[in-house]
Write a protein that holds these residues in place. Structure first.
Motif, PDB file in Angstrom:
ATOM      1  N   THR A 139      -8.669   2.877   0.469  1.00 42.50           N
ATOM      2  CA  THR A 139      -7.954   2.010   1.597  1.00 42.50           C
ATOM      3  C   THR A 139      -6.895   0.435   1.348  1.00 42.50           C
ATOM      4  O   THR A 139      -7.471   0.280   0.347  1.00 42.50           O
ATOM      5  CB  THR A 139      -9.002   1.186   2.630  1.00 42.50           C
ATOM      6  OG1 THR A 139      -9.779   0.802   1.688  1.00 42.50           O
ATOM      7  CG2 THR A 139     -10.302   3.344   2.439  1.00 42.50           C
TER       8      THR A 139
ATOM      9  N   TRP B 183       0.957  -1.469  -0.014  1.00 41.27           N
ATOM     10  CA  TRP B 183       0.005   0.370   0.249  1.00 41.27           C
ATOM     11  C   TRP B 183       0.628   0.947  -0.628  1.00 41.27           C
ATOM     12  O   TRP B 183       0.484   1.963  -0.545  1.00 41.27           O
ATOM     13  CB  TRP B 183      -1.361   0.015   1.126  1.00 41.27           C
ATOM     14  CG  TRP B 183      -1.455   1.110   0.997  1.00 41.27           C
ATOM     15  CD1 TRP B 183      -1.894   2.335   1.913  1.00 41.27           C
ATOM     16  CD2 TRP B 183      -3.185   1.499   0.068  1.00 41.27           C
ATOM     17  NE1 TRP B 183      -2.547   3.077   1.931  1.00 41.27           N
ATOM     18  CE2 TRP B 183      -3.412   2.385   0.510  1.00 41.27           C
ATOM     19  CE3 TRP B 183      -3.618   0.848  -0.831  1.00 41.27           C
ATOM     20  CZ2 TRP B 183      -4.977   2.959   0.225  1.00 41.27           C
ATOM     21  CZ3 TRP B 183      -4.633   0.892  -1.704  1.00 41.27           C
ATOM     22  CH2 TRP B 183      -5.047   2.403  -1.303  1.00 41.27           C
TER      23      TRP B 183
ATOM     24  N   GLU C 166      -8.035  -2.308   2.768  1.00 38.32           N
ATOM     25  CA  GLU C 166      -8.658  -3.199   2.430  1.00 38.32           C
ATOM     26  C   GLU C 166      -9.135  -3.187   1.171  1.00 38.32           C
ATOM     27  O   GLU C 166      -9.705  -4.387   0.510  1.00 38.32           O
ATOM     28  CB  GLU C 166      -9.932  -2.329   3.874  1.00 38.32           C
ATOM     29  CG  GLU C 166     -11.224  -3.943   3.931  1.00 38.32           C
ATOM     30  CD  GLU C 166     -10.669  -4.478   4.555  1.00 38.32           C
ATOM     31  OE1 GLU C 166     -11.379  -5.489   4.432  1.00 38.32           O
ATOM     32  OE2 GLU C 166      -9.846  -4.826   5.506  1.00 38.32           O
TER      33      GLU C 166
END
Length: 362
Positions: free
Chosen positions: A213, A202, A215
């Motif tokens: 995000t 990320w 996620e």
């Protein structure tokens, strides 16, 4: 008188010399025996035989276990002396040690001192879902099983992640454990590894991604993982999904439908399955699925945050057994690719209730 005294002194000297020689000879014999003891292979060791050193064990207790295992070579004193010489008692490492045929007492004690314990491996396979992971873990030996009676929610609670859905949370790779470790410890390693890998990719994400995000990156990576086993294709597939997300086009990917079907999936997707709405049906719902659908590997994670550029919005399997796909920018090109795929399979066009070939976004 002087002569007698000299004779007496000579006799004492001879006696002392004899004593010294006798002691030296005895010492030499003891030394030779000790050397032979510590360096000679232990007899009668069987392949697969092991010795368990438990927390709190003294060397005397370990020696008793050796005797119980049938190792009758050497006197206890010799083992104790060798252990003291090698500083084993103070540095004894907990674990399971292989009693390999041909091992000498010195080699065995060196293993115990250096902690060269017997290790076992458990591999999480890329693309497994949580059911497959738990089923494989339940069969792993000699793990101590603590998770079998836990449902998914209780499992994540036990791992220190309450409320987290377990799907996609465990990084596919091989984990090493020793006898006495628990399945929760292995899962804890895998969970931490996924968190670390996700944070790393990320941090290296491309700009202007249609995901906001980590996620969402995990969810997208899981879908990419299920779409192809060809590592080089993952960035291209990620590019298709990224472009679809940007323009609000449904992902229309079969693996999400399969996941939403759960145990009802029998190996085939039918047209009615594509139109039956579930939270995971990306034909009936736009955007990402509510959770990951599998355990993505690092390559899929990297692809999700660094999709390949291009204009393709569709892809379909070649159908030649290679597992590769053809990518298309327009629906007409895609339809032609689908037709070629069906010809490669030598199958006629599909009736309404026939299984739909698992291809790709439509």
């Amino acid at each position: 008188m002087v002569s007698a005294l000299r004779r007496g002194c000579r006799a004492v000297a001879i006696f002392l010399l004899v004593v010294v020689l006798a002691v030296a000879a005895a010492g030499a014999m003891v030394y030779v025996r000790f050397e032979r003891f510590q360096n000679t292979a232990i007899p009668n060791l069987a392949e697969g035989q092991t010795l368990q050193v438990q927390r709190g064990d003294s060397f005397a207790r370990v020696l008793r276990r050796l005797r119980e295992a049938g190792i009758d070579v050497g006197y206890d004193l010799e083992w104790q002396l060798l252990a003291r010489q090698m500083d084993v008692a103070a540095r004894l490492k907990v674990g399971e040690y292989p009693l390999t045929p041909g091992t000498s007492p010195r080699a065995l004690l060196q293993r115990m001192r250096d902690g060269k314990v017997l290790q076992y491996r458990f591999t999480i396979v890329e693309g497994w879902n949580i059911r497959q992971l738990r089923a494989a873990l339940a069969k792993a030996t000699p793990l101590v099983h603590r998770s079998d009676a836990l449902d998914d929610a209780a499992l994540m609670q036990a791992l220190g992640a309450p409320g987290q859905h377990p799907e996609g949370r465990f990084l596919p790779q091989t984990y090493v454990y020793i006898r006495g470790d628990t399945d929760l410890e292995v899962l804890g390693q895998a969970h931490a590894a996924m968190q670390k890998a996700l944070a790393e990719v990320w941090a290296q994400r491309a700009p202007e991604l249609p995901i906001a995000t980590p996620e969402q990156a995990l969810i997208l990576a899981s879908i990419i993982e299920k779409e192809t086993g060809i590592a080089q294709e993952r960035p291209q597939i990620a590019g298709v999904f990224a472009r679809r997300l940007k323009i609000g086009m449904p992902l229309q990917t079969d693996p999400t439908v399969i996941y939403g079907m759960g145990s009802a999936y029998d190996g085939n997707i039918r047209r009615r399955d594509l139109t039956t709405d579930t939270p995971y049906n990306t034909y009936t719902r736009a955007g990402l699925t509510p959770t990951p659908i599998a355990m993505p590997g690092v390559d899929a994670l990297k692809a999700a945050v660094n999709p390949a550029p291009g204009d393709a919005l569709f892809f379909v399997a070649l159908g030649d057994g290679s597992g590769r796909h053809v990518f298309s920018a327009s629906l007409s090109e895609h339809n032609a690719a689908v037709a070629r795929y069906l010809r490669n399979l030598r199958r006629p066009p599909l009736p309404e209730e026939a299984p739909v070939p698992e291809a790709a976004p439509r």
